[in-house]
Structures are given as structure tokens and as C-alpha cells.
Scaffold this active site. Sequence first.
Site, short mmCIF file in Angstrom:
data_model
loop_
_atom_site.label_atom_id
_atom_site.label_comp_id
_atom_site.label_asym_id
_atom_site.label_seq_id
_atom_site.Cartn_x
_atom_site.Cartn_y
_atom_site.Cartn_z
N ASP A 8 0.85 -1.18 0.00
CA ASP A 8 0.00 0.00 0.00
C ASP A 8 0.89 1.24 0.00
O ASP A 8 2.11 1.14 0.24
CB ASP A 8 -0.88 -0.05 1.26
CG ASP A 8 -1.72 1.19 1.45
OD1 ASP A 8 -2.33 1.65 0.47
OD2 ASP A 8 -1.76 1.72 2.58
N THR A 42 -2.99 0.60 -4.13
CA THR A 42 -3.42 1.81 -3.44
C THR A 42 -4.85 2.21 -3.79
O THR A 42 -5.39 1.79 -4.82
CB THR A 42 -2.46 2.97 -3.78
OG1 THR A 42 -2.89 4.17 -3.15
CG2 THR A 42 -2.40 3.21 -5.29
N GLY A 43 -5.43 3.04 -2.95
CA GLY A 43 -6.73 3.63 -3.25
C GLY A 43 -6.61 4.86 -4.11
O GLY A 43 -7.59 5.38 -4.64
N ASP A 236 -2.06 -1.06 5.95
CA ASP A 236 -2.35 -0.45 7.25
C ASP A 236 -3.83 -0.23 7.52
O ASP A 236 -4.22 0.08 8.64
CB ASP A 236 -1.64 0.91 7.38
CG ASP A 236 -2.30 1.98 6.51
OD1 ASP A 236 -2.44 1.75 5.29
OD2 ASP A 236 -2.67 3.02 7.05
#
Length: 284
Positions: A8, A42-43, A236
Site C-alpha cells: 500500500d 493503493t486507493g 495499514d
Amino acid sequence: MIKLIATDLDGTLLSQVGEVSERNVQAIRQAQAAGIEVVVATGRSYKSAFEPINKAGLSCPIICLNGANIYNIAGEQLRHITMTKKIALEIFEVVNRENAYFELYTNKGVYSQDRENFLDVIINIMLSAHPEITRAEIEKRAEQRFQEESFVFTNDFRAVINDPEIEVFKALAFSLEADGLVRIKQPFLNRQDLTVTSSGFDNVEFNHPEAQKGIALEQFASQYKISLQEIMAIGDNYNDVSMLDVVGRSVAMGNAEAGVKKRCKYVTASNIEDGVAQAIEAIL
């Protein structure tokens, strides 16, 4: 044996000021030199994810928008998962009713309400999340995010969503009011046509059910004939869970949410202590 590492970005590979530390850079390069594939998951949008990776001198494929898109090292899109306009409109109406900040991630950029509102929201959220950082540094980071994304400002999200040329990949709501976030999420929980997750205490993220990091990671790995058991994933927050739950070696950051740590086999140091590097060094 680990053949692929998925990491991430925010709260994981990146520091509090949105940069990749030198130790993290060296660890990734050592993994790549050892023949291990490294992919970012990732977002963020592709543009926003590419910037800090490129600035650090790294080249990695990128799974972005929580798995809605996959891009190879050359920047070619390999995956394209959109949500329906009907669902996007439903989400907007609920978020609008709560008077929460709203972003829409599309094929034409990221739509937001206005620049000043955007900066105010981001600064307040970052100040709340990182009280140890000065306001000046927070303002600099907020401005940097504005530069990293292709923002388009609008006062009419309904028109944007209904535009036949617009494809929606992700919707995001920000609020510092926990009760407000609960009310935003509630109507969409347990639906089969939508995935609801979060990348922080202050937000709710919405994607098509196939747009999840775990699903995208499995698709990406299959191209290299790598099994899930041969993957290490590091994250996370709750939008990382779909990949952490399925890989052979799941690693939570030291700063991860408690619920995320409980689901992982290992816990590394925090993102400000080069936790990603430590996780990589442990397998090399």
C-alpha cells in the site's frame, strides 16, 4: 518463497509527508534485483500513485483505485472496473444529505466541490490525524495533493455522473464526524453490487465489488504464474484487507488499525520507521 510483494502507499510505503524513504527505496530495489516482483496497491488514482514512486526513482506496476485499475510499468492500463451510474448517484445523494465532503474518481479526473473547500477539508483532516506535524507542513502537503491529482471542480455532481462520457471508478466521502460516516455507510452495507471500505478513520470508499485490491492482485500475479501463497502484502487499513486476507505472508504496519493487525500473520514497524523496508529485509 516470496515471488511478489504488494505494498500500500499512504500509511505504509509513504512517510507522513507523502515520500518514500531512502531505506524503503533500497529495500525495494534489492527485492527487484533478487527477481521479486514489486507492485503498489493503493486507493489513489494512477497519477497520484505514480508521482511519489517516480520521484523516488522507482519503477513498479500500480494497482490503483482499490483495484479498479491496474497499470504496468509502461503506464498501460490492464484493468478497468467501473461502478454503475445509478449506484454513484445513490452514494452522492446520501453523502450530500450528510453535508460531507465528496470526491468522484473518473476516467476524466477526480471531481471535487471547489478548490478552497478541498484544501480546508484536507488540512483539517490531516491536522486531526497528525497533531505532531506543524500546520505549515500540513498546508504544504495538502497543496501537494492538489498538484498530484487531476482535480476537476464542479457544483453539479448529478450532471457529472449522468454525463455519458464519464466512467466512475470510485466514490469517496470525508468527514471528521464519526456518526456521519456511519450514516453514510449504513444504506450500502451488505449489498452485492457495491464494496464499502475505508483507507482512514475519516473516510468511506465505494467501489464495484470486483474493484478490490485482493482480486486485482490475484489477477496481476496470475500473469506471472505466481500463486497467492508466494505473495507478501503490506498494508495499514481496511481497504488493504482484501489482499492481506488471501496472501501467504500478510504484514500489517505498526501504525495499522487494530482490526487490520489482528488479521495479519506479521506486524512490522510503522511507516515513519521504514516498516516496509523491515518487512522486505526479513524475507531477503
